[in-house]
Design a protein around this motif. Structure first.
Motif, PDB file in Angstrom:
ATOM      1  N   PRO A   1      -0.273 -47.104 100.692  1.00 25.68           N
ATOM      2  CA  PRO A   1      -1.395 -46.816 101.590  1.00 25.68           C
ATOM      3  C   PRO A   1      -2.119 -45.551 101.140  1.00 25.68           C
ATOM      4  N   PRO A   2      -3.311 -45.328 101.664  1.00 24.60           N
ATOM      5  CA  PRO A   2      -4.045 -44.099 101.299  1.00 24.60           C
ATOM      6  C   PRO A   2      -3.371 -42.874 101.894  1.00 24.60           C
ATOM      7  N   GLY A   3      -3.840 -41.725 101.479  1.00 24.60           N
ATOM      8  CA  GLY A   3      -3.285 -40.480 102.005  1.00 24.60           C
ATOM      9  C   GLY A   3      -4.015 -39.286 101.438  1.00 24.60           C
ATOM     10  N   PRO A   4      -3.802 -38.140 102.025  1.00 26.24           N
ATOM     11  CA  PRO A   4      -4.483 -36.929 101.536  1.00 26.24           C
ATOM     12  C   PRO A   4      -3.947 -36.513 100.173  1.00 26.24           C
ATOM     13  N   ARG A   5      -4.801 -35.925  99.377  1.00 25.51           N
ATOM     14  CA  ARG A   5      -4.376 -35.436  98.079  1.00 25.51           C
ATOM     15  C   ARG A   5      -3.530 -34.178  98.249  1.00 25.51           C
ATOM     16  N   GLY A   6      -2.554 -34.056  97.376  1.00 26.03           N
ATOM     17  CA  GLY A   6      -1.696 -32.883  97.405  1.00 26.03           C
ATOM     18  C   GLY A   6      -1.803 -32.090  96.120  1.00 26.03           C
ATOM     19  N   LEU A   7      -1.007 -31.075  96.034  1.00 27.81           N
ATOM     20  CA  LEU A   7      -0.961 -30.246  94.844  1.00 27.81           C
ATOM     21  C   LEU A   7       0.101 -30.765  93.874  1.00 27.81           C
ATOM     22  N   PRO A   8      -0.014 -30.435  92.616  1.00 26.93           N
ATOM     23  CA  PRO A   8       1.032 -30.825  91.670  1.00 26.93           C
ATOM     24  C   PRO A   8       2.393 -30.258  92.091  1.00 26.93           C
ATOM     25  N   ILE A   9       3.423 -31.039  91.885  1.00 27.20           N
ATOM     26  CA  ILE A   9       4.826 -30.684  92.146  1.00 27.20           C
ATOM     27  C   ILE A   9       5.128 -30.632  93.646  1.00 27.20           C
ATOM     28  N   VAL A  10       4.438 -29.793  94.407  1.00 28.38           N
ATOM     29  CA  VAL A  10       4.773 -29.620  95.829  1.00 28.38           C
ATOM     30  C   VAL A  10       4.131 -30.674  96.714  1.00 28.38           C
ATOM     31  N   GLY A  11       3.119 -31.367  96.223  1.00 28.71           N
ATOM     32  CA  GLY A  11       2.477 -32.414  97.007  1.00 28.71           C
ATOM     33  C   GLY A  11       1.779 -31.878  98.239  1.00 28.71           C
ATOM     34  N   ASN A  12       2.079 -32.490  99.395  1.00 27.20           N
ATOM     35  CA  ASN A  12       1.426 -32.107 100.650  1.00 27.20           C
ATOM     36  C   ASN A  12       2.237 -31.106 101.459  1.00 27.20           C
ATOM     37  N   LEU A  13       3.342 -30.631 100.931  1.00 24.60           N
ATOM     38  CA  LEU A  13       4.191 -29.701 101.679  1.00 24.60           C
ATOM     39  C   LEU A  13       3.453 -28.469 102.191  1.00 24.60           C
TER      40      LEU A  13
ATOM     41  N   GLY B   1       7.023 -32.840  98.161  1.00 27.69           N
ATOM     42  CA  GLY B   1       7.789 -32.533  96.956  1.00 27.69           C
ATOM     43  C   GLY B   1       7.872 -33.767  96.087  1.00 27.69           C
ATOM     44  N   SER B   2       9.082 -34.167  95.740  1.00 28.04           N
ATOM     45  CA  SER B   2       9.282 -35.380  94.948  1.00 28.04           C
ATOM     46  C   SER B   2       9.584 -36.587  95.826  1.00 28.04           C
ATOM     47  N   LYS B   3       9.484 -36.444  97.142  1.00 21.93           N
ATOM     48  CA  LYS B   3       9.762 -37.532  98.079  1.00 21.93           C
ATOM     49  C   LYS B   3       8.454 -38.143  98.579  1.00 21.93           C
ATOM     50  N   LEU B   4       8.379 -39.459  98.483  1.00 25.02           N
ATOM     51  CA  LEU B   4       7.229 -40.196  99.021  1.00 25.02           C
ATOM     52  C   LEU B   4       7.530 -40.582 100.466  1.00 25.02           C
ATOM     53  N   THR B   5       6.637 -40.211 101.368  1.00 25.76           N
ATOM     54  CA  THR B   5       6.807 -40.491 102.792  1.00 25.76           C
ATOM     55  C   THR B   5       5.633 -41.308 103.288  1.00 25.76           C
ATOM     56  N   VAL B   6       5.927 -42.346 104.056  1.00 25.22           N
ATOM     57  CA  VAL B   6       4.893 -43.183 104.655  1.00 25.22           C
ATOM     58  C   VAL B   6       4.930 -42.985 106.169  1.00 25.22           C
ATOM     59  N   VAL B   7       3.796 -42.668 106.755  1.00 26.72           N
ATOM     60  CA  VAL B   7       3.693 -42.401 108.187  1.00 26.72           C
ATOM     61  C   VAL B   7       2.928 -43.542 108.844  1.00 26.72           C
TER      62      VAL B   7
ATOM     63  N   PHE C   1      -0.420 -44.142 106.393  1.00 32.59           N
ATOM     64  CA  PHE C   1      -0.831 -43.331 105.250  1.00 32.59           C
ATOM     65  C   PHE C   1       0.413 -42.716 104.609  1.00 32.59           C
ATOM     66  N   LYS C   2       0.235 -42.211 103.402  1.00 33.74           N
ATOM     67  CA  LYS C   2       1.364 -41.652 102.654  1.00 33.74           C
ATOM     68  C   LYS C   2       1.192 -40.143 102.487  1.00 33.74           C
TER      69      LYS C   2
ATOM     70  N   PHE D   1      13.726 -31.882  99.409  1.00 36.65           N
ATOM     71  CA  PHE D   1      12.437 -32.300  98.870  1.00 36.65           C
ATOM     72  C   PHE D   1      12.418 -32.302  97.348  1.00 36.65           C
ATOM     73  N   PHE D   2      13.304 -31.539  96.751  1.00 39.35           N
ATOM     74  CA  PHE D   2      13.424 -31.490  95.284  1.00 39.35           C
ATOM     75  C   PHE D   2      14.905 -31.673  94.930  1.00 39.35           C
ATOM     76  N   PRO D   3      15.370 -32.922  94.862  1.00 37.94           N
ATOM     77  CA  PRO D   3      16.808 -33.180  94.652  1.00 37.94           C
ATOM     78  C   PRO D   3      17.379 -32.520  93.404  1.00 37.94           C
ATOM     79  N   TRP D   4      16.563 -32.287  92.395  1.00 40.48           N
ATOM     80  CA  TRP D   4      17.077 -31.668  91.179  1.00 40.48           C
ATOM     81  C   TRP D   4      17.454 -30.212  91.386  1.00 40.48           C
ATOM     82  N   LEU D   5      17.089 -29.630  92.560  1.00 40.70           N
ATOM     83  CA  LEU D   5      17.497 -28.268  92.889  1.00 40.70           C
ATOM     84  C   LEU D   5      18.776 -28.229  93.730  1.00 40.70           C
ATOM     85  N   ALA D   6      19.311 -29.410  94.077  1.00 42.18           N
ATOM     86  CA  ALA D   6      20.447 -29.468  94.999  1.00 42.18           C
ATOM     87  C   ALA D   6      21.653 -28.704  94.471  1.00 42.18           C
ATOM     88  N   ARG D   7      21.888 -28.774  93.178  1.00 40.44           N
ATOM     89  CA  ARG D   7      23.066 -28.122  92.615  1.00 40.44           C
ATOM     90  C   ARG D   7      23.047 -26.604  92.793  1.00 40.44           C
TER      91      ARG D   7
END
Length: 315
Positions: free
Chosen positions: A43-55, A82-88, A77-78, A233-239
């Motif tokens: 679905p459509p959605g607002p544009r976000g920034l690189p890496i952080v998206g709409n956070l 971060g790296s997670k895609l969310t649909v509302v 809309f989506k 939001f950034f699983p690669w930072l979990a460690r």
């Protein structure tokens, strides 16, 4: 080799860089079209920034923020968090389709790291993925643990607690002393909950201290669960556990384990006596432990960690 052959080979060699460039361009276009067709239509959605998206653009009043976005992008809309895609979804018809008509397809949840640590790897009814294990836990909660028959067995306990609180409020009224009604209601619910959880499994003289300790641990646990974690939001930072939330949750769970283990140990000491007397179950802990023993040979056996996770959720 003839002059014609030499001329033909020279032309091929001269054309090779151009041929490679053309083939690369064609391959890139085909790959882009293939990937575009293979990805689901979003679905459509607002544009976000690189890496952080709409956070960075999220508003603390999410309901108002989502309602405003729905005015621009429609009822679905989506958001890239971060790296997670969310649909509302923002309409009753879509909510009904997701939560009722296709609830099995949308029943699984993305377990936050603190939630996984708090519930023994996500063993409670909230975080378990849909399947045989979830159905077994739900069966225990809905059909056995929270059934009308089980809740009716605590009627006298509820009646006694309400009467004691009413008597206290009446006495304070007679003395014209100020009363914090909200605090008294909370105390009533706390006493009822603690007695229903393990009123018959903990020694009466230990009941208040166990209840206070359990309340403090649960309050801390709830606070950690509600705090946003960048690693979700950034699983690669979990460690790295940058905020230290998972580490704090592990400490909290060890304290909770101590409280639950003491209650279980004391209950098991009373088990033989209760079985000999033919007594009924006096609390949820005794009921759960008996279910654990009865259903140990089932397709999805109930473990001690399931019991602990359920007690934590009920509280």
């Amino acid at each position: 080799m003839s002059p014609i052959s030499n001329l033909f080979l020279d032309n091929i060699i001269n054309l090779t860089p151009y041929a490679i460039l053309i083939l690369t361009a064609i391959f890139s276009i085909l790959w882009y079209l293939f990937k575009r067709q293979s990805q689901p239509l979003l679905p459509p959605g607002p544009r976000g920034l690189p890496i952080v998206g709409n956070l960075p653009f999220l508003d603390p009043d999410l309901h108002t923020y989502f309602a405003n976005l729905a005015q621009s992008h429609g009822p679905i809309f989506k958001l890239n968090l971060g790296s997670k895609l969310t649909v509302v979804v923002n309409s009753p018809s879509l909510a009904r389709e997701i939560l009722k008509d296709q609830d099995i397809n949308f029943s699984n949840r993305d377990v936050p790291l603190t939630g996984r640590a708090a519930t023994y790897g996500g063993l409670d009814i909230v975080w378990l993925p849909y399947g045989a294990e979830w159905r077994q836990v739900r069966k225990i909660c809905v059909l056995k643990l929270l059934s009308r028959k089980t809740l009716d067995s605590f009627y006298e306990l509820r009646r006694k607690e309400v009467r004691e609180r009413t008597r206290y409020l009446y006495k304070q009224g007679q003395e014209e002393s100020p009363v914090n009604v909200g605090e008294q209601l909370f105390l009533t619910m706390m006493n009822l909950t603690m007695n229903m959880l393990w009123g018959g499994s903990v020694k009466p003289e230990e009941m208040e201290s166990v209840g206070t300790e359990f309340k403090e641990v649960i309050s801390e646990l709830t606070g950690l669960l509600s705090e946003p974690n960048v690693s979700d939001f950034f699983p690669w930072l979990a460690r790295f556990d940058l905020q230290g939330l998972v580490k704090k949750m592990h400490v909290c769970v060890r304290e909770l384990d101590g409280v639950l283990d003491r209650a279980i140990e004391h209950m098991q000491k009373l088990k033989r006596r209760d079985d000999d007397d033919g007594g009924e179950h006096k609390d949820f802990l005794q009921y759960l432990m008996k279910l654990k023993d009865q259903e140990g040979d089932s397709e999805v056996p109930i473990t001690v960690n399931h019991v602990k996770a359920l007690l934590t959720v009920i509280k």
